[in-house]
Enzyme design. Sequence first.
Site, PDB file in Angstrom:
ATOM      1  CB  THR A 152      -0.903  -0.016   1.248  1.00 57.63           C
ATOM      2  OG1 THR A 152      -1.658  -1.219   1.240  1.00 57.63           O
ATOM      3  CG2 THR A 152      -1.839   1.161   1.283  1.00 57.63           C
ATOM      4  CD  GLU A 468      -5.443  -9.766   4.032  1.00 56.47           C
ATOM      5  OE1 GLU A 468      -5.297  -9.898   2.810  1.00 56.47           O
ATOM      6  OE2 GLU A 468      -4.492  -9.754   4.832  1.00 56.47           O
TER       7      GLU A 468
END
Lengths: 719, 719
Positions: A152, A468
């Site tokens: 990320t 997730e």
Amino acid sequence: MPSNPDWVKALNESGRPGSKCLELERDKSNVDVDKLATFLFTNEILQRNARILDILKADPVFDKTQNYFRGRIERIEASLARGKRLRQLTVEHNWTKEEYNAANELISEPTPYGLHASMFLITLREQGTPEQHELFLKKAEAYEYVGCYAQTELGHGSNVRGLETTATWNPDDKTFILHSPHLTSSKWWIGSLGKVANHAVVMAQLIIDGKNYGPHPFVAQIRDMKTHEPLENIHVGDIGPKFGYNTMDNGFLLFNQVKIPHANMLARFSRVDPETNKYMRPSNPSLVYGTLTWVRSNIVLQSGSVLARGVTIAIRYCSVRRQFTDRDAPEDEVRENQVINYTMVQQRLFPLLAACFALHFTGRGMIELYNTNQAMMQQKEKAGKQNAGKVSEDAGQTPRGAGPEELNPGADLLADLHSTSCALKAHASTTAGEGLEVCRRACGGHGYSSFAGLASWYADYLPTLTWEGDNYMLTQQVSRYLLKTARAVNKNFKNTGNFNAVNGDNDTTAILKTYKRRQDIGAAFDVLGNDEDLVAAYAWRVAYLTFQALQHRDEEKQSWNSLLVDFYRLSTAHAQYMVVKNFQGALSSSALQSQLPTPTKTMLHTLFRLHALHTLEKESSEFFQSAACTIRQIQLARTKTVPQLMGEIRPHAVRLVDSWKFPDWQLDSSLGRYDGDVYGDMFKRASEDNPLNNVVFDPNPNSKTLFKRDDRGNLRSKL
Amino acid sequence: MPSNPDWVKALNESGRPGSKCLELERDKSNVDVDKLATFLFTNEILQRNARILDILKADPVFDKTQNYFRGRIERIEASLARGKRLRQLTVEHNWTKEEYNAANELISEPTPYGLHASMFLITLREQGTPEQHELFLKKAEAYEYVGCYAQTELGHGSNVRGLETTATWNPDDKTFILHSPHLTSSKWWIGSLGKVANHAVVMAQLIIDGKNYGPHPFVAQIRDMKTHEPLENIHVGDIGPKFGYNTMDNGFLLFNQVKIPHANMLARFSRVDPETNKYMRPSNPSLVYGTLTWVRSNIVLQSGSVLARGVTIAIRYCSVRRQFTDRDAPEDEVRENQVINYTMVQQRLFPLLAACFALHFTGRGMIELYNTNQAMMQQKEKAGKQNAGKVSEDAGQTPRGAGPEELNPGADLLADLHSTSCALKAHASTTAGEGLEVCRRACGGHGYSSFAGLASWYADYLPTLTWEGDNYMLTQQVSRYLLKTARAVNKNFKNTGNFNAVNGDNDTTAILKTYKRRQDIGAAFDVLGNDEDLVAAYAWRVAYLTFQALQHRDEEKQSWNSLLVDFYRLSTAHAQYMVVKNFQGALSSSALQSQLPTPTKTMLHTLFRLHALHTLEKESSEFFQSAACTIRQIQLARTKTVPQLMGEIRPHAVRLVDSWKFPDWQLDSSLGRYDGDVYGDMFKRASEDNPLNNVVFDPNPNSKTLFKRDDRGNLRSKL
């Protein structure tokens, strides 16, 4: 604070003490707590957990007394010490990964080694070649390399393809150059990166000769092995405090043209040939994609016990707490009513109690399905890797990357499993997360105290709704799969002229065919009288919503964006169907039938009906619109059946939460104590454990002095 | 942390910078931000706030840079310093109470003097005699006495009658003896008590000659005026950390037979005659009860701006943030889509944006009604105190005690106002609290960072759902009033034979009569085409639910407890009706018509329709069951009108939140910055402001060292 004065120590609770309240509750119920616990978790696991608990409790580094009082730096310092000791204990006792995880669950807060032990090791193992295992994995397993998984970025979350960090192949000296071209390319939110990692797996766009081959994983050293200071041209640190998860060092990371050797690109599934400078895809990564399904299935399984913690605390405390007398009580009733007797409290807590079991059985069902599927896949792999070509254009995806739902999956069953895992992950974690807050509020004012043990647990759990696969994003993938299956069902009808399910149809295809077959006859589900009909009504609603969405998309040509709200509803409906189906399946399983005594079975059945009918009533408009049931049935569910089920559950509520077997040490909650000594515990923590009571304020607004006295000792953690 | 390296400082955001994004958003809309802000708040208040903001920003004690990083003790130390300076500034600038409150709102965190400045002073003023004002209030106003209001106990929250602390009249030496007979009698949650107060107003059961006269207020000194240490036989301290509100020293307090003089019982409404030892009720406290209504009305008014803070942050950030390309976008579209363009995000945020305005106008309406009513009451009081006798049995209630809804109210309008304030307090604070969490999640991963400014604001607000009447408890009081009114309507029909509204009917009576009159004709409300009809449909639903509940209670004789869930729904329905009615009223007011330009008026009207229709769709089953509208209308609202309204609002979203005029300093949020420099701000706070980056870990699990380097300076607050 010095200990409480003697006259305070001598005080008791007024009225019936909390311990007596819970004792009476337990006496009233014939639910077999131990047998139910064994059925939920197995004896081996319960004994293992007890053994680990003893080890942890005996070690002062895991003492929880000051947890709720510490500030960010003190918390992470304590958690670093705990992470270290946990590693030492793992070596000492030769703990398996499951035992290590069990210890972590009992400690109940992440340590800075968390992502090293999970994602860093997994990625090296699954995406590294044997040579790379030798080079990196061995040292990582020995905690010499401590690492993290850096995907990320500050400007990019769910959309992996949009990552900005680059790894440019440099043919001259056979290296990659890692670079962060913008501020928004900074890696962000990376667990274990902020303070503890000396290495990172970095997801970066692979550039060869000016061409972008998409995100790939690279190993990079980021801190000096001796001083632990950042290496040159690397900027790394902790990203600061968060709503929860503050014992984790989520970090940021920027590269300024940093060279790494050719060997540092994890090369199991794709690599750069150092001789030809060509991009190579040597293997089919479809087995790796299974990891995401596995991770999501585990989130579903855990969501049951995550929520059960909150429900345990709330139900125990509401059984101890008294407030007001019942309005219809006889005039001479002086004792206040137990809060759990109020229907408004039951309406908030009992459906959540039922949801704990529903989610637990669903997670278990998912994991069994996953295992079956993996075994089948592996056989297929051996049998010739038939589908190898189909997914290769997306090679290089990682366990955290986009799942196969974005690809063109080879196996129909795999696609179904993936879609189900997405729908359930979103629904289960939302249910657990939001349910915890309902539990906290059901505890009234005291739910707001840290000592309730609810706020921190809730705040620490919340990221699960985002990671997730963001819970909103996932519902698009589920809907895409459902629409695709519906199209296939329609096409099959054109070819064969019938909607009969055939052997080998997955569950989704089967329910869509059933709906189509019966569409013009209608349904007459006896939702209040028959369990199978109740499950079938849920399936009917999913099919109805699917074909409705298909019509909007394919016939009315509505934009994808305009349908997102419908897709969210559709995915939720599918998840709710899977949950009632799995709950019902567990009830009729031979394991349950043989292991549990009748009153306990009856109670689980009551919980199943409450779960299914309460959800049906909550979502009534969709059930009614799809004609899965009538308005009268919904009204009866609301006014008769659900209240009656609540009444049946009431006497067993405490034993039902007892069966989850949370040790007090794990709950760390005044309100949720097994023995019901709520007020004594609350008072002790507030008075004697509270370091703020070691300082004395100067209340005069004109005085420069803030503290007249400051007797705080050194509360720093040590190993 | 040392400042960022030069190569990091040189980095920009990729793509269009956030500042440019917001600029473009503002260019697209013709909503007149300044005129709308003036209409919402008035120019005087906006200018006053700007003036106060300048004073606060110039003072280093109010510097917010370290707020999110501090632990509990450090936070409360900083907040003590701020509380002191706030008092100094109040004296220096001769601030009114409103100006002091405005400063507090800009600082946006409670100080330990908070309850002194509010409840302690109010109670002394309203419940003390002139002699007691001389004795206590003067010193309290000078901050020599710093106090708190001690009502709630460890074992007793909402039920004031159940309090355990006693004040026993001792005729021998004309004193009261304060005593805490049990551990559960410990005062608990009392703001400003834990560390700062040297005095307390204590609610205790008054015992005269063995007889209990119910809870009454007593003034007690609790700490030494010189050393600030607790007095003998008094045990007092801070109750420990909480979910939020950690800059407040909520405290506990126990008495061990502590004597206080006769003068310390606040005696405006009731007292003990020291000569005769008799209990006396000299006056009618009905005006005091109004205080609760006033407090609740203010909660309603504030709920709009509480929520608007979250909506401002989320809408600005979602306009800056880009994620994925639109699925239907042309193939060559490389730029990712602004998150705010996704309908799933609009569906979450725009109804909340509309709710901010709805709640603001409703709060304003409530306060106007309250003022009208107070004026009327005072006239009545003067005209002979007709109702004096009726409430006297409950004399001694305090502003925090049970409201008149538990009594037998004299004035019909007062009862209606009270009921409305209960329903709206519950509904508005629940909407704002839960809405803030929706805003936080709509910000994706970054919403979890403290720098989003959402988690702390949410956590600090949550107690509002519990205090001044727990939001669930209040709904019982509302329902009791509605049932009573319905009984009166039925009775009136028996006497007069008609259901026509008469002059002087309050609003509740009027809507119940309308429903009864038309019950057998049915309703045909044009909810999608006509605003008045939309409001009337809400009224119809309330009336339907009221008479249904009445039937359950009076005809079917169902127990009160079994109806609590219905009562919750009924109260919520009544609140929702009041909100749409007030919003519609504000739209048609001459003030709005004359002060706002047409495009701004149009947009407010769009927000009204979105609010009313989105709520209708959410609660569809009740609207349908009551036949307030048809299923077709609900479907149209869901599939056509609501999405269309969202689309109309989209271009104006940023300007609409701008009109709430929150200064960046108040929001203290990276994501919500007015200039859109989200990522730069986030990075600066994480790297340069973050004290955790001043320490270096030792990551080796076998090393005893935790920090290899520790360069934290002294971050303690000072005045």
